[in-house]
Design a protein around this motif. Sequence first.
Motif, short mmCIF file in Angstrom:
data_model
loop_
_atom_site.label_atom_id
_atom_site.label_comp_id
_atom_site.label_asym_id
_atom_site.label_seq_id
_atom_site.Cartn_x
_atom_site.Cartn_y
_atom_site.Cartn_z
N THR A 9 6.49 11.30 0.43
CA THR A 9 7.24 10.30 1.19
C THR A 9 7.23 10.69 2.66
O THR A 9 6.78 11.77 3.04
CB THR A 9 8.71 10.23 0.72
OG1 THR A 9 9.34 11.47 1.02
CG2 THR A 9 8.80 9.94 -0.77
N SER A 10 7.74 9.82 3.48
CA SER A 10 7.83 10.09 4.91
C SER A 10 9.22 10.61 5.29
O SER A 10 9.62 10.56 6.44
CB SER A 10 7.51 8.82 5.70
OG SER A 10 8.46 7.82 5.38
N ASP B 143 0.82 -1.21 0.00
CA ASP B 143 0.00 0.00 0.00
C ASP B 143 0.86 1.26 0.00
O ASP B 143 0.54 2.24 -0.67
CB ASP B 143 -0.93 0.02 1.21
CG ASP B 143 -2.04 -1.01 1.09
OD1 ASP B 143 -2.34 -1.42 -0.05
OD2 ASP B 143 -2.60 -1.39 2.13
N GLY B 144 1.94 1.24 0.79
CA GLY B 144 2.82 2.41 0.84
C GLY B 144 3.45 2.71 -0.49
O GLY B 144 3.60 3.88 -0.88
N ILE B 145 3.84 1.68 -1.21
CA ILE B 145 4.46 1.88 -2.52
C ILE B 145 3.44 2.46 -3.49
O ILE B 145 3.73 3.41 -4.23
CB ILE B 145 5.03 0.55 -3.04
CG1 ILE B 145 6.19 0.11 -2.14
CG2 ILE B 145 5.50 0.69 -4.49
CD1 ILE B 145 6.69 -1.28 -2.41
N CYS B 146 2.24 1.92 -3.49
CA CYS B 146 1.19 2.42 -4.38
C CYS B 146 0.81 3.87 -4.03
O CYS B 146 0.58 4.68 -4.93
CB CYS B 146 -0.04 1.53 -4.31
SG CYS B 146 0.25 -0.11 -5.02
N ASN B 147 0.76 4.18 -2.73
CA ASN B 147 0.42 5.55 -2.32
C ASN B 147 1.45 6.56 -2.80
O ASN B 147 1.10 7.69 -3.11
CB ASN B 147 0.26 5.63 -0.81
CG ASN B 147 -1.05 5.07 -0.33
OD1 ASN B 147 -2.01 5.00 -1.09
ND2 ASN B 147 -1.08 4.66 0.91
N TYR B 148 2.71 6.15 -2.86
CA TYR B 148 3.73 7.09 -3.35
C TYR B 148 3.41 7.50 -4.79
O TYR B 148 3.48 8.67 -5.14
CB TYR B 148 5.13 6.50 -3.28
CG TYR B 148 6.13 7.36 -4.01
CD1 TYR B 148 6.57 8.55 -3.44
CD2 TYR B 148 6.57 7.05 -5.28
CE1 TYR B 148 7.44 9.38 -4.11
CE2 TYR B 148 7.44 7.87 -5.96
CZ TYR B 148 7.88 9.03 -5.37
OH TYR B 148 8.74 9.85 -6.04
#
Length: 50
Positions: A13-14, A2-7
């Motif tokens: 980024t965080s 999910d984090g990769i897709c959200n980028y």
Amino acid sequence: MDGICNYFLNQTTSGVMEGINNRLKLIKRKAYGFSSFDNFRARLLAFFSD
């Protein structure tokens, strides 16, 4: 995943938050021996003030 897709959706980024956490850890390591939490808090506020 999910984090990769959200980028790719948001282009964020965080990295900023990771940098803040790193600075807090650094100050905490250097603060060994402070006599009180108030001294530690003052150091944090001074470091992050503009």
